[in-house]
Design a protein around this motif. Structure first.
Motif, PDB file in Angstrom:
ATOM      1  N   UNK A  35       0.814  -1.221   0.000  1.00  4.91           N
ATOM      2  CA  UNK A  35       0.000   0.000   0.000  1.00  4.91           C
ATOM      3  C   UNK A  35       0.844   1.265   0.000  1.00  4.91           C
ATOM      4  N   UNK A  36       2.158   1.133  -0.187  1.00  4.67           N
ATOM      5  CA  UNK A  36       3.067   2.279  -0.124  1.00  4.67           C
ATOM      6  C   UNK A  36       2.806   3.078   1.154  1.00  4.67           C
ATOM      7  N   UNK A  65      -8.582   6.046  -0.788  1.00  3.17           N
ATOM      8  CA  UNK A  65      -9.219   5.261  -1.852  1.00  3.17           C
ATOM      9  C   UNK A  65      -8.182   4.402  -2.585  1.00  3.17           C
ATOM     10  N   UNK A  66      -7.016   4.947  -2.874  1.00  2.00           N
ATOM     11  CA  UNK A  66      -5.964   4.187  -3.548  1.00  2.00           C
ATOM     12  C   UNK A  66      -5.480   3.019  -2.693  1.00  2.00           C
ATOM     13  N   UNK A  67      -5.322   3.265  -1.408  1.00  2.00           N
ATOM     14  CA  UNK A  67      -4.888   2.193  -0.511  1.00  2.00           C
ATOM     15  C   UNK A  67      -5.943   1.100  -0.432  1.00  2.00           C
ATOM     16  N   UNK A  68      -7.196   1.496  -0.325  1.00  2.00           N
ATOM     17  CA  UNK A  68      -8.286   0.518  -0.265  1.00  2.00           C
ATOM     18  C   UNK A  68      -8.275  -0.353  -1.511  1.00  2.00           C
ATOM     19  N   UNK A  69      -8.103   0.241  -2.686  1.00  2.00           N
ATOM     20  CA  UNK A  69      -8.067  -0.534  -3.936  1.00  2.00           C
ATOM     21  C   UNK A  69      -6.908  -1.522  -3.936  1.00  2.00           C
ATOM     22  N   UNK A  70      -5.740  -1.074  -3.507  1.00  2.00           N
ATOM     23  CA  UNK A  70      -4.563  -1.958  -3.496  1.00  2.00           C
ATOM     24  C   UNK A  70      -4.733  -3.124  -2.532  1.00  2.00           C
ATOM     25  N   UNK A  71      -5.183  -2.833  -1.329  1.00  2.00           N
ATOM     26  CA  UNK A  71      -5.245  -3.881  -0.312  1.00  2.00           C
ATOM     27  C   UNK A  71      -6.466  -4.782  -0.446  1.00  2.00           C
ATOM     28  N   UNK A  72      -7.507  -4.310  -1.083  1.00  2.00           N
ATOM     29  CA  UNK A  72      -8.691  -5.147  -1.284  1.00  2.00           C
ATOM     30  C   UNK A  72      -8.392  -6.345  -2.169  1.00  2.00           C
TER      31      UNK A  72
END
Length: 91
Positions: A35-36, A65-72
């Motif tokens: 998630x950087x 939102x970007x983190x949620x997309x990556x980790x989902x």
């Protein structure tokens, strides 16, 4: 950001606490790298408590939102959500 994952290692007996902590710490760090982000803190609920690892992480470069997309997309991740801070204001 609060990340909740299933944690099969919580089913292990904690005979070697250093080894157990190392496994959990590395898993948290790996997800944060995906998630950087960086790990702020984490807590493990053992199998009796549902066998989950809660990771609080923060990123200076990605949005929530970007983190949620990556980790989902991670198979072990159950839930990713903002880490809201609730305050009680006086009137």
């Amino acid at each position: 950001m609060l990340v909740i994952i299933t944690e099969e290692e919580t089913n292990l007996e904690k005979k070697d606490k250093t080894l157990f902590d190392g496994i959990i710490s590395e898993k948290a760090k790996r997800l944060a790298e995906t998630a950087d982000a960086e790990v702020v803190s984490y807590i493990v609920f053992p199998a009796e408590g549902g066998g989950k690892l809660y990771i609080h992480m923060h990123s200076d470069t990605l949005t929530t939102v970007q983190i949620i997309k990556r980790l989902s997309a991670e198979p072990d991740v159950i839930n990713v959500r903002p880490n809201y801070i609730n305050r009680l204001d006086t009137m």
